[in-house]
Design a protein around this motif. Structure first.
Motif, mmCIF file in Angstrom:
data_model
loop_
_atom_site.group_PDB
_atom_site.id
_atom_site.type_symbol
_atom_site.label_atom_id
_atom_site.label_comp_id
_atom_site.label_asym_id
_atom_site.label_seq_id
_atom_site.Cartn_x
_atom_site.Cartn_y
_atom_site.Cartn_z
ATOM 1 N N ILE A 8 0.625 -1.038 -0.020
ATOM 2 C CA ILE A 8 -0.055 0.144 0.173
ATOM 3 C C ILE A 8 0.870 1.344 -0.063
ATOM 4 O O ILE A 8 0.669 2.137 -0.512
ATOM 5 C CB ILE A 8 -0.954 0.049 1.150
ATOM 6 C CG1 ILE A 8 -2.074 1.153 0.877
ATOM 7 C CG2 ILE A 8 -0.480 0.066 2.545
ATOM 8 C CD1 ILE A 8 -3.058 1.091 1.924
ATOM 9 N N SER A 9 2.022 1.405 0.754
ATOM 10 C CA SER A 9 2.699 2.477 0.608
ATOM 11 C C SER A 9 3.379 2.850 -0.515
ATOM 12 O O SER A 9 3.564 3.946 -0.754
ATOM 13 C CB SER A 9 3.833 2.226 1.913
ATOM 14 O OG SER A 9 4.811 1.271 1.562
ATOM 15 N N ALA A 10 3.603 1.785 -1.385
ATOM 16 C CA ALA A 10 4.182 1.956 -2.778
ATOM 17 C C ALA A 10 3.219 2.404 -3.828
ATOM 18 O O ALA A 10 3.289 3.170 -4.650
ATOM 19 C CB ALA A 10 5.069 0.925 -3.286
ATOM 20 N N LEU A 11 1.963 1.715 -3.640
ATOM 21 C CA LEU A 11 1.003 1.861 -4.481
ATOM 22 C C LEU A 11 -0.227 2.994 -4.479
ATOM 23 O O LEU A 11 -0.907 3.656 -5.239
ATOM 24 C CB LEU A 11 0.025 0.519 -4.829
ATOM 25 C CG LEU A 11 1.112 -0.544 -5.228
ATOM 26 C CD1 LEU A 11 0.371 -1.845 -5.363
ATOM 27 C CD2 LEU A 11 1.704 -0.484 -6.333
ATOM 28 N N LEU A 12 -0.224 3.637 -3.034
ATOM 29 C CA LEU A 12 -1.238 4.516 -2.847
ATOM 30 C C LEU A 12 -0.578 5.786 -3.361
ATOM 31 O O LEU A 12 0.408 6.187 -2.850
ATOM 32 C CB LEU A 12 -1.607 4.613 -1.202
ATOM 33 C CG LEU A 12 -2.723 5.402 -0.906
ATOM 34 C CD1 LEU A 12 -3.472 5.019 0.371
ATOM 35 C CD2 LEU A 12 -2.301 6.833 -0.496
ATOM 36 N N ASN A 13 -1.320 6.372 -4.373
ATOM 37 C CA ASN A 13 -0.879 7.863 -4.886
ATOM 38 C C ASN A 13 -1.574 8.988 -4.213
ATOM 39 O O ASN A 13 -2.689 9.167 -4.876
ATOM 40 C CB ASN A 13 -0.961 7.564 -6.295
ATOM 41 C CG ASN A 13 -0.528 8.876 -7.190
ATOM 42 O OD1 ASN A 13 0.377 9.489 -6.433
ATOM 43 N ND2 ASN A 13 -0.827 9.173 -8.419
ATOM 44 N N ASP A 14 -1.123 9.623 -3.264
ATOM 45 C CA ASP A 14 -1.652 10.717 -2.625
ATOM 46 C C ASP A 14 -0.553 11.540 -2.149
ATOM 47 O O ASP A 14 -0.032 11.227 -1.038
ATOM 48 C CB ASP A 14 -3.037 10.417 -1.748
ATOM 49 C CG ASP A 14 -3.897 11.482 -1.316
ATOM 50 O OD1 ASP A 14 -3.267 12.551 -1.042
ATOM 51 O OD2 ASP A 14 -5.053 11.361 -1.388
#
Length: 298
Positions: free
Chosen positions: A106-112
């Motif tokens: 999630i830390s790599a794929l969450l784009n915000d």
């Protein structure tokens, strides 16, 4: 749901707070998303929406979200020799299949740009949340469904009431409310909550707390009765440690399981050292003996 059942948060909570940072325990959100969905991208969007919802409810402009993936050392809690093994009740409990992939990606794929997600392999998410709270102090806001975070001394968002809770001093206070089913539920905030748990334990993490009080098991209500009138932490520590001393139970493993770190070099022993100069000599001497016992695995 009837209109009168809807809880309206304080209007002060929605005043502009550009400097406020949401400090979120993300483990519950990940578990819920992994339980509902089978595709990783869908689960990540679900967690993202939960973070955005929390930011909206608290009017925070940025969020720091902490996660505990599999393989985390959990600040050494698994090596403590307490009355019960730390989180031993979770050993054979089946987890959602997508959970670890979600936590690790999630830390790599969450784009915000306004959200940072941290996966911790040395300390638990709870520790990281408290460390952040001490760093940001009144400019941070802790957000978690985990009752353990009630020992935090800085602003805490109460998910049950929709209110931002603050305490006048780090010791804080404790209380008991009832759930919808009528069961007693521990509440409060501050270091007093930690000493309460030292007596009653924490069933979620398989922590016994005080094994016996006057020959009987000590529950939430009896522990509450002992601590509720107390107004300062030294007195609370004396009451709790005296109960441990009475049955010669080493408090160090239970305390280190329950204590949440204030910084990466912190420990319960460091906090205890801040209190012992004001404690009776016999308790201090007994604690020195407890240090010499075997309370950690090699």
């Amino acid at each position: 749901m009837k209109l009168r059942d809807i809880q309206i948060p304080d209007t002060d909570q929605f005043k502009p707070s550009m400097d406020r940072v949401l400090i979120m325990d993300g483990d519950a959100a990940c578990y819920e998303a992994a339980s509902k969905y089978v595709k990783l991208d869908t689960a990540i969007r679900c967690v993202h929406m939960k973070i955005l919802e929390a930011m909206f409810l608290t009017n925070c402009k940025k969020a720091r979200v902490h996660i505990t993936p599999a393989g985390c050392l959990k600040a050494g809690r698994m090596n403590l020799i307490g009355v019960k093994p730390y989180q031993g009740n979770r050993k054979d409990k089946k987890k959602p299949e997508l959970l670890e992939a979600l936590r690790q990606n999630i830390s790599a794929l969450l784009n915000d740009k306004n959200i940072e997600v941290f996966a911790h392999y040395d300390i638990e998410a709870d520790d990281a949340v408290v460390i952040d709270s001490y760093y940001y102090r009144n400019k941070g806001l802790v957000y978690s469904p985990d009752k353990d975070l009630r020992m935090v001394v800085y602003p805490l968002y109460d998910l049950d009431t929709g209110r931002v809770c603050t305490i006048a001093d780090p010791f804080g206070d404790i209380s008991i409310t009832s759930t919808e089913s009528g069961l007693p539920h521990p509440r409060g905030q501050g270091l007093k909550f930690f000493w309460w748990q030292m007596l009653m334990g924490d069933t979620a993490d398989n922590i016994r707390g005080l094994d016996k009080y006057q020959g009987k098991n000590i529950g939430m209500k009896k522990a509450y009765e002992l601590l509720k009138p107390i107004k300062d932490e030294v007195t609370a520590a004396i009451v709790v440690l005296s109960a441990y001393k009475e049955i010669n139970q080493n408090p160090l493993p239970e305390a280190n399981m329950l204590w949440l770190l204030r910084n990466e070099a912190d420990s319960f022993q460091k906090h205890l050292a801040e209190l012992t100069p004001s404690m009776p000599h016999e308790i201090v001497q007994w604690l020195r003996d407890c240090y010499k016992r075997k309370w950690r695995k090699d």
